[in-house]
Design a protein around this motif. Structure first.
Motif, PDB file in Angstrom:
ATOM      1  N   GLU A 137       0.840  -1.204   0.000  1.00 49.14           N
ATOM      2  CA  GLU A 137       0.000   0.000   0.000  1.00 49.14           C
ATOM      3  C   GLU A 137       0.874   1.253   0.000  1.00 49.14           C
ATOM      4  OE1 GLU A 137      -3.217   0.187  -0.324  1.00 49.14           O
ATOM      5  OE2 GLU A 137      -3.791  -1.890  -0.029  1.00 49.14           O
ATOM      6  N   ASP A 138       0.249   2.415  -0.218  1.00 51.27           N
ATOM      7  CA  ASP A 138       1.002   3.664  -0.277  1.00 51.27           C
ATOM      8  C   ASP A 138       1.177   4.287   1.111  1.00 51.27           C
ATOM      9  OD1 ASP A 138      -1.380   5.038   0.374  1.00 51.27           O
ATOM     10  OD2 ASP A 138      -1.826   5.443  -1.718  1.00 51.27           O
ATOM     11  N   GLU A 139       1.950   5.355   1.163  1.00 48.41           N
ATOM     12  CA  GLU A 139       2.257   6.023   2.430  1.00 48.41           C
ATOM     13  C   GLU A 139       1.014   6.597   3.102  1.00 48.41           C
ATOM     14  OE1 GLU A 139       5.517   8.790   2.315  1.00 48.41           O
ATOM     15  OE2 GLU A 139       6.695   7.438   1.063  1.00 48.41           O
ATOM     16  N   GLY A 140       0.075   7.095   2.319  1.00 47.21           N
ATOM     17  CA  GLY A 140      -1.160   7.638   2.878  1.00 47.21           C
ATOM     18  C   GLY A 140      -1.949   6.576   3.623  1.00 47.21           C
ATOM     19  N   TRP A 141      -1.988   5.386   3.058  1.00 50.01           N
ATOM     20  CA  TRP A 141      -2.670   4.263   3.713  1.00 50.01           C
ATOM     21  C   TRP A 141      -2.011   3.973   5.052  1.00 50.01           C
ATOM     22  CZ3 TRP A 141      -1.026  -0.688   5.113  1.00 50.01           C
ATOM     23  CH2 TRP A 141      -2.022  -1.620   5.397  1.00 50.01           C
ATOM     24  N   ALA A 142      -0.684   3.881   5.046  1.00 47.24           N
ATOM     25  CA  ALA A 142       0.056   3.571   6.270  1.00 47.24           C
ATOM     26  C   ALA A 142      -0.083   4.684   7.302  1.00 47.24           C
ATOM     27  CB  ALA A 142       1.526   3.314   5.953  1.00 47.24           C
ATOM     28  N   ALA A 143      -0.134   5.943   6.852  1.00 44.61           N
ATOM     29  CA  ALA A 143      -0.247   7.079   7.772  1.00 44.61           C
ATOM     30  C   ALA A 143      -1.581   7.074   8.514  1.00 44.61           C
ATOM     31  CB  ALA A 143      -0.066   8.387   7.015  1.00 44.61           C
ATOM     32  N   ALA A 144      -2.589   6.451   7.937  1.00 42.63           N
ATOM     33  CA  ALA A 144      -3.911   6.420   8.562  1.00 42.63           C
ATOM     34  C   ALA A 144      -4.057   5.301   9.595  1.00 42.63           C
ATOM     35  CB  ALA A 144      -4.984   6.269   7.484  1.00 42.63           C
ATOM     36  N   ILE A 145      -3.058   4.443   9.721  1.00 38.20           N
ATOM     37  CA  ILE A 145      -3.122   3.331  10.671  1.00 38.20           C
ATOM     38  C   ILE A 145      -2.983   3.862  12.091  1.00 38.20           C
ATOM     39  CG2 ILE A 145      -1.948   1.244  11.476  1.00 38.20           C
ATOM     40  CD1 ILE A 145      -1.136   0.749   8.543  1.00 38.20           C
ATOM     41  N   THR A 146      -3.893   3.414  12.957  1.00 36.05           N
ATOM     42  CA  THR A 146      -3.846   3.757  14.373  1.00 36.05           C
ATOM     43  C   THR A 146      -3.832   2.465  15.186  1.00 36.05           C
ATOM     44  OG1 THR A 146      -6.242   3.732  14.733  1.00 36.05           O
ATOM     45  CG2 THR A 146      -5.267   5.803  13.926  1.00 36.05           C
ATOM     46  N   ALA A 147      -3.674   2.598  16.482  1.00 34.89           N
ATOM     47  CA  ALA A 147      -3.709   1.431  17.361  1.00 34.89           C
ATOM     48  C   ALA A 147      -5.060   0.719  17.275  1.00 34.89           C
ATOM     49  CB  ALA A 147      -3.423   1.838  18.796  1.00 34.89           C
ATOM     50  N   ALA A 148      -6.113   1.470  17.001  1.00 32.34           N
ATOM     51  CA  ALA A 148      -7.462   0.895  16.939  1.00 32.34           C
ATOM     52  C   ALA A 148      -7.793   0.277  15.581  1.00 32.34           C
ATOM     53  CB  ALA A 148      -8.489   1.964  17.277  1.00 32.34           C
ATOM     54  N   SER A 149      -6.905   0.393  14.607  1.00 32.97           N
ATOM     55  CA  SER A 149      -7.172  -0.172  13.276  1.00 32.97           C
ATOM     56  C   SER A 149      -7.252  -1.689  13.356  1.00 32.97           C
ATOM     57  CB  SER A 149      -6.069   0.224  12.296  1.00 32.97           C
ATOM     58  OG  SER A 149      -6.011   1.607  12.103  1.00 32.97           O
ATOM     59  N   ARG A 150      -8.397  -2.216  12.945  1.00 36.09           N
ATOM     60  CA  ARG A 150      -8.575  -3.670  12.938  1.00 36.09           C
ATOM     61  C   ARG A 150      -7.949  -4.230  11.665  1.00 36.09           C
ATOM     62  NH1 ARG A 150     -14.819  -3.316  13.573  1.00 36.09           N
ATOM     63  NH2 ARG A 150     -14.240  -1.610  12.223  1.00 36.09           N
TER      64      ARG A 150
END
Length: 80
Positions: free
Chosen positions: A14-27
């Motif tokens: 995936e791209d950097e934007g996808w990774a930047a949106a990952i949080t601890a709560a991301s399932r």
């Protein structure tokens, strides 16, 4: 957390934007849409980096636990 997101990005392509949106709560399944091959690749990367067997951990979970597994859950596993 950012390091786990970077490993996820590498495992999924995936791209950097996808990774930047990952949080601890991301399932992993519902929010990130990881497929089994991507989870296995990420698990291998986490094992290589931290010595933690994520795939073995997931194998010991029931279906409901797998569905609700978050990046934060994996971070807690890594930090033990």
């Amino acid at each position: 957390m950012r390091e786990l997101a970077g490993l996820l990005r590498a495992a999924t392509g995936e791209d950097e934007g996808w990774a930047a949106a990952i949080t601890a709560a991301s399932r992993l399944e519902d929010d990130l849409g990881l497929e089994s091959g991507e989870l296995a690749a990420w698990g291998e990367a986490v094992r290589a980096r931290y010595g933690v067997d994520v795939v073995g951990h997931v194998a010991g979970l029931d279906l409901d636990q797998i569905i609700t597994l978050t990046v934060g859950d994996v971070a807690a596993l890594v930090s033990r």
